[in-house]
Design a protein around this motif. Sequence first.
Motif, PDB file in Angstrom:
ATOM      1  N   ASN A  50       0.830  -1.206   0.000  1.00 42.77           N
ATOM      2  CA  ASN A  50       0.000   0.000   0.000  1.00 42.77           C
ATOM      3  C   ASN A  50       0.865   1.257   0.000  1.00 42.77           C
ATOM      4  O   ASN A  50       0.563   2.219  -0.690  1.00 42.77           O
ATOM      5  CB  ASN A  50      -0.917   0.015   1.212  1.00 42.77           C
ATOM      6  CG  ASN A  50      -2.057  -0.972   1.045  1.00 42.77           C
ATOM      7  OD1 ASN A  50      -2.463  -1.252  -0.087  1.00 42.77           O
ATOM      8  ND2 ASN A  50      -2.549  -1.492   2.138  1.00 42.77           N
TER       9      ASN A  50
ATOM     10  N   LEU B 142       4.503   9.725  -7.565  1.00 43.39           N
ATOM     11  CA  LEU B 142       5.538   9.724  -8.598  1.00 43.39           C
ATOM     12  C   LEU B 142       4.899  10.023  -9.943  1.00 43.39           C
ATOM     13  O   LEU B 142       5.392  10.817 -10.740  1.00 43.39           O
ATOM     14  CB  LEU B 142       6.211   8.347  -8.674  1.00 43.39           C
ATOM     15  CG  LEU B 142       7.290   8.011  -7.655  1.00 43.39           C
ATOM     16  CD1 LEU B 142       7.749   6.576  -7.846  1.00 43.39           C
ATOM     17  CD2 LEU B 142       8.465   8.951  -7.790  1.00 43.39           C
ATOM     18  N   THR B 143       3.783   9.373 -10.158  1.00 43.77           N
ATOM     19  CA  THR B 143       3.073   9.493 -11.425  1.00 43.77           C
ATOM     20  C   THR B 143       2.590  10.914 -11.663  1.00 43.77           C
ATOM     21  O   THR B 143       2.494  11.367 -12.793  1.00 43.77           O
ATOM     22  CB  THR B 143       1.884   8.512 -11.426  1.00 43.77           C
ATOM     23  OG1 THR B 143       2.392   7.191 -11.303  1.00 43.77           O
ATOM     24  CG2 THR B 143       1.079   8.641 -12.692  1.00 43.77           C
ATOM     25  N   LYS B 144       2.294  11.592 -10.587  1.00 44.79           N
ATOM     26  CA  LYS B 144       1.827  12.964 -10.729  1.00 44.79           C
ATOM     27  C   LYS B 144       2.978  13.942 -10.937  1.00 44.79           C
ATOM     28  O   LYS B 144       2.769  15.137 -11.067  1.00 44.79           O
ATOM     29  CB  LYS B 144       1.023  13.372  -9.497  1.00 44.79           C
ATOM     30  CG  LYS B 144      -0.346  12.714  -9.432  1.00 44.79           C
ATOM     31  CD  LYS B 144      -1.123  13.183  -8.210  1.00 44.79           C
ATOM     32  CE  LYS B 144      -2.400  12.394  -8.054  1.00 44.79           C
ATOM     33  NZ  LYS B 144      -2.999  12.584  -6.700  1.00 44.79           N
ATOM     34  N   GLY B 145       4.191  13.448 -10.875  1.00 45.86           N
ATOM     35  CA  GLY B 145       5.332  14.295 -11.149  1.00 45.86           C
ATOM     36  C   GLY B 145       5.940  14.955  -9.919  1.00 45.86           C
ATOM     37  O   GLY B 145       6.809  15.810 -10.041  1.00 45.86           O
TER      38      GLY B 145
ATOM     39  N   SER C 101      13.122   3.650 -14.409  1.00 44.33           N
ATOM     40  CA  SER C 101      12.901   5.087 -14.346  1.00 44.33           C
ATOM     41  C   SER C 101      11.465   5.384 -13.956  1.00 44.33           C
ATOM     42  O   SER C 101      10.570   4.547 -14.101  1.00 44.33           O
ATOM     43  CB  SER C 101      13.196   5.737 -15.695  1.00 44.33           C
ATOM     44  OG  SER C 101      12.146   5.456 -16.590  1.00 44.33           O
ATOM     45  N   ARG C 102      11.296   6.571 -13.473  1.00 44.06           N
ATOM     46  CA  ARG C 102      10.004   7.033 -13.010  1.00 44.06           C
ATOM     47  C   ARG C 102       8.952   6.938 -14.121  1.00 44.06           C
ATOM     48  O   ARG C 102       7.835   6.478 -13.897  1.00 44.06           O
ATOM     49  CB  ARG C 102      10.132   8.484 -12.559  1.00 44.06           C
ATOM     50  CG  ARG C 102       8.833   9.110 -12.161  1.00 44.06           C
ATOM     51  CD  ARG C 102       8.962  10.604 -12.179  1.00 44.06           C
ATOM     52  NE  ARG C 102       9.710  11.090 -11.040  1.00 44.06           N
ATOM     53  CZ  ARG C 102       9.173  11.847 -10.087  1.00 44.06           C
ATOM     54  NH1 ARG C 102       7.901  12.171 -10.154  1.00 44.06           N
ATOM     55  NH2 ARG C 102       9.902  12.270  -9.109  1.00 44.06           N
ATOM     56  N   THR C 103       9.328   7.372 -15.291  1.00 44.52           N
ATOM     57  CA  THR C 103       8.366   7.400 -16.384  1.00 44.52           C
ATOM     58  C   THR C 103       7.887   5.996 -16.757  1.00 44.52           C
ATOM     59  O   THR C 103       6.705   5.772 -16.982  1.00 44.52           O
ATOM     60  CB  THR C 103       8.973   8.087 -17.616  1.00 44.52           C
ATOM     61  OG1 THR C 103       9.385   9.402 -17.252  1.00 44.52           O
ATOM     62  CG2 THR C 103       7.946   8.178 -18.736  1.00 44.52           C
ATOM     63  N   GLU C 104       8.805   5.055 -16.792  1.00 47.36           N
ATOM     64  CA  GLU C 104       8.398   3.686 -17.118  1.00 47.36           C
ATOM     65  C   GLU C 104       7.423   3.158 -16.064  1.00 47.36           C
ATOM     66  O   GLU C 104       6.431   2.503 -16.387  1.00 47.36           O
ATOM     67  CB  GLU C 104       9.625   2.783 -17.188  1.00 47.36           C
ATOM     68  CG  GLU C 104      10.500   3.030 -18.396  1.00 47.36           C
ATOM     69  CD  GLU C 104      11.773   2.186 -18.344  1.00 47.36           C
ATOM     70  OE1 GLU C 104      11.862   1.224 -19.110  1.00 47.36           O
ATOM     71  OE2 GLU C 104      12.659   2.490 -17.522  1.00 47.36           O
TER      72      GLU C 104
ATOM     73  N   ALA D 169       5.483   4.976 -14.170  1.00 47.58           N
ATOM     74  CA  ALA D 169       4.229   5.717 -14.320  1.00 47.58           C
ATOM     75  C   ALA D 169       3.398   5.129 -15.455  1.00 47.58           C
ATOM     76  O   ALA D 169       2.181   5.012 -15.357  1.00 47.58           O
ATOM     77  CB  ALA D 169       4.518   7.193 -14.583  1.00 47.58           C
ATOM     78  N   MET D 170       4.064   4.736 -16.510  1.00 47.94           N
ATOM     79  CA  MET D 170       3.349   4.188 -17.652  1.00 47.94           C
ATOM     80  C   MET D 170       2.724   2.841 -17.329  1.00 47.94           C
ATOM     81  O   MET D 170       1.638   2.533 -17.776  1.00 47.94           O
ATOM     82  CB  MET D 170       4.298   4.061 -18.843  1.00 47.94           C
ATOM     83  CG  MET D 170       4.556   5.396 -19.503  1.00 47.94           C
ATOM     84  SD  MET D 170       3.001   6.213 -19.903  1.00 47.94           S
ATOM     85  CE  MET D 170       3.527   7.854 -20.244  1.00 47.94           C
TER      86      MET D 170
ATOM     87  N   ALA E  96      -0.273   3.694 -15.238  1.00 48.19           N
ATOM     88  CA  ALA E  96      -1.327   4.500 -15.867  1.00 48.19           C
ATOM     89  C   ALA E  96      -2.558   3.659 -16.125  1.00 48.19           C
ATOM     90  O   ALA E  96      -2.478   2.578 -16.683  1.00 48.19           O
ATOM     91  CB  ALA E  96      -0.813   5.103 -17.173  1.00 48.19           C
TER      92      ALA E  96
ATOM     93  N   GLU F 259      -4.688   0.200 -11.326  1.00 52.49           N
ATOM     94  CA  GLU F 259      -5.050   0.464  -9.931  1.00 52.49           C
ATOM     95  C   GLU F 259      -6.534   0.357  -9.712  1.00 52.49           C
ATOM     96  O   GLU F 259      -7.323   0.701 -10.547  1.00 52.49           O
ATOM     97  CB  GLU F 259      -4.598   1.845  -9.471  1.00 52.49           C
ATOM     98  CG  GLU F 259      -4.532   1.946  -7.986  1.00 52.49           C
ATOM     99  CD  GLU F 259      -4.606   3.384  -7.514  1.00 52.49           C
ATOM    100  OE1 GLU F 259      -4.315   3.629  -6.357  1.00 52.49           O
ATOM    101  OE2 GLU F 259      -4.969   4.238  -8.318  1.00 52.49           O
TER     102      GLU F 259
END
Lengths: 209, 209
Positions: free
Chosen positions: B153, B162-165, B197-200, B202-203, B206, B209
């Motif tokens: 959690n 992280l996803t929100k930047g 990486s953060r972007t990977e 986040a993708m 996306a 959840e």
Amino acid sequence: MMISFAIVEDQPELRRNLVEWLNRAPGLNCVGAYPTGEEALKQLPTLYPDVVLMDINLPGMGGIQCVSRLKQLLPETDVIMLTTYDNAEMIFDSIRAGATGYLLKNQPREELLQALQQVHAGGSPMSLKIARKVFNHFQTPAKHGSEIEQLTNRELEILRLLTKGYLYKEIAETLKVALATIQTHVAAIYKKLHVHSRTEAAMKFAGKE
Amino acid sequence: MMISFAIVEDQPELRRNLVEWLNRAPGLNCVGAYPTGEEALKQLPTLYPDVVLMDINLPGMGGIQCVSRLKQLLPETDVIMLTTYDNAEMIFDSIRAGATGYLLKNQPREELLQALQQVHAGGSPMSLKIARKVFNHFQTPAKHGSEIEQLTNRELEILRLLTKGYLYKEIAETLKVALATIQTHVAAIYKKLHVHSRTEAAMKFAGKE
DNA sequence: TGAGGTCTCACATGTTTATTTGATGTCACC
DNA sequence: GGTGACATCAAATAAACATGTGAGACCTCA
């Protein structure tokens, strides 16, 4: 057709009042009332209620997490969230967690009764403002499209690679240009999208195109 | 408070009946009734109706496209879609186009009346089944994901930020923990998601959840 | 009681990113 | 023939990120 329901609400008064009031309605039968999510998760799986009324602000695990687990144990049971605030995040977290309805507490009890019946009839009852927020949630993504359209083809190409997690270095090699060029393009992309990091840009780009 | 409304519906009988019936209600005032979207777009901009009832199956441009244009001309006007079928695609296309409510035609007219009032009160009226579909739309992507489920959690919470930047620093402040803790969690997240990486990350996250 | 999972924190290092300023060459368009 | 948009490159700096190792506190479950 009898509808069995349970209540999870930490305020003793409110809990008792609701049970009493709802039980009086024909066709409704309360099978349980709990002050915490933990307690509800212990008892409910053997009772198979049709509907659960769940407060969001619970001490301990919290209502949203409780719904999440409850739905794993009782996928057929519908859960209606009750809350004082119409916070957007909470609404969507609840829905994602498996809630079937979402009501504000400050509403007349008749609506609560209707909501119970609606859920059982295959609906998803929600308060006025909640419904509007849910609708708006679909509409917003259309706005971001405009910013993406500002990008040149080259920038789009680079954004695509950025989104896949490529290093600047790798992008430069892929496109056979210098690292500095990528930096310049990225800066331009960020400016047009009004963001300050790769992830934010990727998120705006996600799904689009 | 008087609510002015208009109707776009190609069946002459139904159109006239609705106008007549709704006009009889106190507080409602019909300012226009049109058989096609084209006609409505010509006339409505000068009438500023509060609410428009829009049939989806219109000859010519179709109801959804009509909403889209109408909302550009009259952003303040609320539009309620009327349709015979509860096709999911149409529902979401309508909402994206700017519709504020969505009703099935086979409903009692009292509900139509209520819907008009609800829209004007800031709500988004929809039929039982529609509401459920809208809710489900949020839940489906939540289904049995992938590596995401491996996350604790706390890790999910951090991944969300992280996803929100958010910067690590900001995440640390938000969660009231040390920067080092965030670094550790992020490393754990990357390991479980098999990314670097953060972007990977986040993708992968996306939509899920 | 001990093993395993989670959350927390520290220290350290090298890499990558974000941002700025400035410059060159190309192409299209009026 | 000048203006503007675009792509390209350079150099430099501060900030943020990715990754590792190690370790204490807590909880649960066997």
